[in-house]
Design a protein around this motif. Sequence first.
Motif, PDB file in Angstrom:
ATOM      1  N   ASP A 153       0.796  -1.224   0.000  1.00 46.13           N
ATOM      2  CA  ASP A 153       0.000   0.000   0.000  1.00 46.13           C
ATOM      3  C   ASP A 153       0.832   1.279   0.000  1.00 46.13           C
ATOM      4  N   ILE A 154       2.105   1.164   0.404  1.00 49.08           N
ATOM      5  CA  ILE A 154       2.956   2.357   0.467  1.00 49.08           C
ATOM      6  C   ILE A 154       4.129   2.242  -0.490  1.00 49.08           C
ATOM      7  N   GLY A 155       4.833   1.103  -0.388  1.00 52.20           N
ATOM      8  CA  GLY A 155       6.037   0.931  -1.188  1.00 52.20           C
ATOM      9  C   GLY A 155       5.802   1.018  -2.690  1.00 52.20           C
ATOM     10  N   LYS A 156       4.607   0.664  -3.148  1.00 49.36           N
ATOM     11  CA  LYS A 156       4.343   0.666  -4.594  1.00 49.36           C
ATOM     12  C   LYS A 156       4.396   2.065  -5.198  1.00 49.36           C
ATOM     13  N   LEU A 195       1.203  11.566   4.708  1.00 54.22           N
ATOM     14  CA  LEU A 195      -0.048  11.063   4.142  1.00 54.22           C
ATOM     15  C   LEU A 195      -1.084  10.826   5.241  1.00 54.22           C
ATOM     16  N   GLN A 196      -0.677  10.212   6.330  1.00 53.82           N
ATOM     17  CA  GLN A 196      -1.581   9.931   7.435  1.00 53.82           C
ATOM     18  C   GLN A 196      -2.148  11.217   8.038  1.00 53.82           C
ATOM     19  N   LEU A 197      -1.275  12.207   8.226  1.00 56.85           N
ATOM     20  CA  LEU A 197      -1.718  13.476   8.797  1.00 56.85           C
ATOM     21  C   LEU A 197      -2.593  14.250   7.810  1.00 56.85           C
ATOM     22  N   HIS A 198      -2.318  14.079   6.530  1.00 54.60           N
ATOM     23  CA  HIS A 198      -3.161  14.716   5.512  1.00 54.60           C
ATOM     24  C   HIS A 198      -4.568  14.109   5.536  1.00 54.60           C
ATOM     25  N   ARG A 199      -4.633  12.805   5.681  1.00 54.71           N
ATOM     26  CA  ARG A 199      -5.935  12.129   5.704  1.00 54.71           C
ATOM     27  C   ARG A 199      -6.716  12.437   6.981  1.00 54.71           C
ATOM     28  N   GLY A 219       6.961  12.802   1.130  1.00 58.82           N
ATOM     29  CA  GLY A 219       5.576  12.937   1.566  1.00 58.82           C
ATOM     30  C   GLY A 219       4.710  13.647   0.550  1.00 58.82           C
ATOM     31  N   THR A 220       5.223  14.740  -0.020  1.00 59.28           N
ATOM     32  CA  THR A 220       4.423  15.466  -1.024  1.00 59.28           C
ATOM     33  C   THR A 220       4.153  14.590  -2.237  1.00 59.28           C
ATOM     34  N   GLU A 221       5.138  13.799  -2.647  1.00 52.48           N
ATOM     35  CA  GLU A 221       4.963  12.925  -3.802  1.00 52.48           C
ATOM     36  C   GLU A 221       3.999  11.785  -3.495  1.00 52.48           C
ATOM     37  N   LYS A 225       0.441  11.058  -5.468  1.00 46.82           N
ATOM     38  CA  LYS A 225       0.143   9.803  -6.151  1.00 46.82           C
ATOM     39  C   LYS A 225      -1.031   9.061  -5.524  1.00 46.82           C
ATOM     40  N   ALA A 226      -1.073   9.036  -4.184  1.00 42.75           N
ATOM     41  CA  ALA A 226      -2.099   8.244  -3.497  1.00 42.75           C
ATOM     42  C   ALA A 226      -3.433   8.968  -3.396  1.00 42.75           C
ATOM     43  N   GLU A 227      -3.387  10.292  -3.287  1.00 39.09           N
ATOM     44  CA  GLU A 227      -4.608  11.066  -3.037  1.00 39.09           C
ATOM     45  C   GLU A 227      -4.943  12.029  -4.177  1.00 39.09           C
ATOM     46  N   ASN A 228      -4.036  12.126  -5.145  1.00 40.31           N
ATOM     47  CA  ASN A 228      -4.212  13.101  -6.236  1.00 40.31           C
ATOM     48  C   ASN A 228      -4.405  14.506  -5.673  1.00 40.31           C
ATOM     49  N   ALA A 229      -3.603  14.842  -4.673  1.00 43.43           N
ATOM     50  CA  ALA A 229      -3.691  16.145  -4.013  1.00 43.43           C
ATOM     51  C   ALA A 229      -2.310  16.792  -3.985  1.00 43.43           C
TER      52      ALA A 229
END
Length: 436
Positions: A153-156, A195-199, A219-221, A225-229
């Motif tokens: 879920d993260i490494g990819k 990512l966790q804090l963003h969510r 983190g920004t990348e 990629k994960a959130e399209n944000a």
Amino acid sequence: MTESNPALDKQSNDPSFENIFQELKWRGLVHVSTDEEALEKALAGEPITYYCGFDPTASSLHLGHLVQLLTMRRIQLAGHRPLGLVGGATGLIGDPRQTGERVLNTPDVVAGWVKALQDQVKHYISFEGDNAARMVNNLDWWQGVGALEMLRDIGKYFRVGTMIKKEIVAKRLASDEGISYTEFSYQLLQGYDFLQLHREYACTLQFGGSDQWGNLTSGTELIRKAENAHVHALGTPLITNSDGTKFGKSEGNAIWINAELTSPYSFYQFWLNTSDSDVIDRLKVFTFLTRQDIEQLQKSVEEEPFKREAQRTLAWEVTALVHGEDAVRKAIAASDALFGKGEITEIDEPTLRGIAAEVTVAELPAEAATGINVLTATELVPSKGEARRAIQQGGAYINNTKVDDGDAVVEASAWLHDQYLVVRRGKKNLAVIKKV
């Protein structure tokens, strides 16, 4: 309720700047960032949530961390919401260092350091009001993530080619020791924190030292990629002296913000000894003085450097922010007392320990503590003959009392806190005797 810091509670941002980003730039706190125009717009607009992280790789934070702590406070004063992260998970790993692999500390040690660092971070941000701060610990979410889940879920989202180009990783790969997979994977951990804090908190800004830039952008990348944000990262400069030496280090020893590790006296003296070429930059970074105030002090440095007004202001302001105004007064009183301008018996024991850390210290049993012996033991004179001459000429003092008889043993009541003697030759040459 978290205890407030009175010295910080009365601070404010400089109203002469259009927004907090412009003030950060003037203070020299913007070394590198993601889209600068977008970040300035975000900080000039409605309140955002931001975070800065601190790993518990020691029992205290130091002056390098103080840059981040005060920057957190500046941004909060502009109306934004801080998250103070102390990494109970990342502290078990440690980010890669230039000098080689870190020693991995036990979970119990790291947990103790987490608590100590949380208490320190709380001293610099407010937990009250509409933009109250929150403390977070990344162990809270990492302890529930398994290896397979992390890889899937993260490494990819991470590309090895990009990871090995990160400056610190590239340097370690080129070294004889190389880098372990443990430390190589650190950027995944910090990226997932963002990512966790963003969510969970809609956090859109992370900042830290510019040496952390690779970890910040991981983190920004990941969020892109994960959130399209799109979120922001800001790297503050690494503070160095004008001669290029590392700031806050003396013979390998950090200047800690824990009073037990670096006494308020030593802390005050550190700032007081700032060079003319560095003092204005330090005032910008480490104080809340306004641009107008600092420009006035700059004139003082240029026109009357012998007064050292800028250094005295810097030492007062930063020591008060970290240790409180009472500690500043004690440090100044102790310094005066050492040179005969105050009562030396009123110096408290922690301050005496701080003084001892700044000067030569010798040990003597009480029965051997004659005037001649204390002068020679502390190397304030090269020989007993020189010690006798210094005493005859009236230039030797123990606890600010002139030594008249070099062969007489110091009275038991003269030992400060039953263990210290402050020895002085002439006006400025100091040392300390400690009883054994």
